[in-house]
Design an enzyme around this catalytic site. Structure first.
Site: not given
Ligand SMILES: [Zn+2]
Length: 433
Positions: A56, A58, A151, A209, A212, A308
């Site tokens: 995971h 970005h 996103q 995701h 969260e 992450d």
């Molecule tokens: Zn993430």
């Protein structure tokens, strides 16, 4: 043979093992291997592991820390807003340059597989194009798997649905989502169903995701598990973060975890990020906000720890070191027993590889000769020391090296070389130890 690594300790506890390599593959794993090779590496009882895997990440946002400003509140939502401010200024060149720099760090740390979410909400798909190019460039060294990540919300962002389809058509590997960021719980639930259906129709994996949030009512993981079993996607779907599970009541969780098991739902927790971003609305006591890692592992689910973020709108630290991630996960989850600590090492190696469906991963005949020699004797010591990667091998070739730790002291009666690994004289006679 082309290469033999002798005297290796393996993550499963086997000691003094020789690993024979021909071409790109491992061909023998046994003690006292009779074959010889002009190229031999003496592991000297150090841990030799398959590479670290980050399931995971970005990569489109990494190494952008401070641009155009720093996240003042430290919250997830300000991070998303800040990323929105940054997006119009991003070029394919700048994204690729930062991503390639990160891949250099990853290789140096023995991190040879990364699943990166890539934001598809920008109509130009600049980040998608940039990371598809990076993926091809780094392929000899590192497996980069890309997730089409809406996103700004699959329904909340007007063009996300169309852009997600375009990104998958271009070759993005995995279907992403962010149900807790949709406008309503109902939209979140609908997004989970729609995205899982796309994955089922295209034969792709899913990694969302999911929840969260510190809101115990954020229960999209339930929908994710339900859609997984409805569509026959068992083992192919991952819930990332699942932080709301930290705050859910135990009765509900006692129903939820069996449902997740029925769906063989994979779980990725991101300890560094969860411990810094969750609980921001609490005074005291402050929740830790990480999902229920030992309970999910005990239930038999595959659980990985992800990095992450590294130096981006959400997190200002990090260095592609998955032992840093395992170290934090161990502490936050209070996984301090021997077996539990070893599980934290698995969470950044084998479990993450399983979630990514990596081909040929492991230390067994037939697996790729992708290996890391660590300056540690076993997985727990590796986490404790954030051990140096003495050698990193990809497809049977050494692609990164770090020197062992040395000190230059001249104290009477003290060794010239130090060791972090013991054993030390504890004053207990041999017969009693
Ligand atoms: Zn993430």
């Amino acid at each position: 043979m082309d290469l033999i690594i002798r005297g290796a300790n393996l993550p499963d506890g086997r000691e003094a093992i020789d690993i024979g390599i021909e071409g790109e593959r491992i061909v023998a794993v046994e003690p006292g291997l009779a074959a010889t090779s002009p190229n031999e590496i003496d592991a000297k009882g150090r841990l030799v592991t398959p590479p670290f895997v980050d399931a995971h990440f970005h990569m489109d946002a990494t190494l952008s820390y401070g641009f155009p400003r720093v996240n003042a509140s430290g919250t997830l939502l300000e991070g998303i807003a800040l990323w929105g401010e940054m997006k119009p200024h991003l070029s394919a060149e700048s994204i690729a340059e930062r991503a390639l720099s990160y891949c250099d760090w990853a290789v140096a740390r023995g991190l040879l597989a990364v699943r990166s979410h890539v934001d598809i909400c920008d109509d130009s798909l600049t980040a998608v194009e940039a990371l598809l190019s990076v993926k091809a460039q780094v392929a000899p060294y590192l497996d980069l798997q890309l997730v089409a990540f809406p996103q700004d919300g699959y329904y909340r962002s007007p063009a996300a649905a169309e852009n997600l389809t375009r990104a998958l058509d271009k070759g993005v590997d995995v279907v992403g989502g962010i149900p807790h960021f949709e406008r309503t719980m109902a939209d979140g639930k609908a997004s989970v169903a729609a995205l899982c259906e796309i994955a089922a129709a295209r034969g792709l994996l899913v990694d969302m995701h999911c929840d969260e949030s510190d809101d115990p009512q954020s229960r999209h993981v339930e929908s994710l598990a339900y859609e997984t079993q409805r569509l026959g996607l068992q083992g192919r779907v991952t819930g990332s973060h699942l932080t709301s599970m930290h705050s859910m009541d135990n009765y509900y969780v006692s129903k939820l975890i069996p449902l997740m098991c029925e769906s063989a739902l994979n779980v990725i927790s991101n300890p560094l990020i969860n411990i810094t971003i969750q609980g921001r609305h609490d005074t005291y006591p402050k929740r830790r906000g990480m999902t229920r890692v030992p309970e999910l592992m005990d239930a038999g689910l595959t659980v990985a720890f992800g990095q992450d973020c590294v130096m981006d709108p959400w997190y200002s630290l990090g260095s592609a070191d998955m032992l840093d991630v395992a170290h934090m996960g161990l502490h936050v989850a209070q996984m301090t027993g021997g077996e539990a600590m070893r599980s934290c090492f698995m969470a950044v190696t084998e479990n993450a590889a399983k979630i990514m469906h990596l081909d040929g991963y492991g230390i067994a005949p037939g697996c790729f000769a992708d290996l890391v020699v660590l300056e540690a004797g076993d997985p727990v010591e590796a986490i404790r020391l954030k051990a140096s990667r003495l050698k990193v091998l990809r497809r049977g070739r050494v692609i990164a090296e770090s020197p062992p730790t040395t000190v230059h002291l001249d104290l009477p009666g003290r060794p010239k070389e130090i060791s972090f690994t013991g054993p030390w004289d504890n004053g207990v006679p041999e017969s009693r130890s």
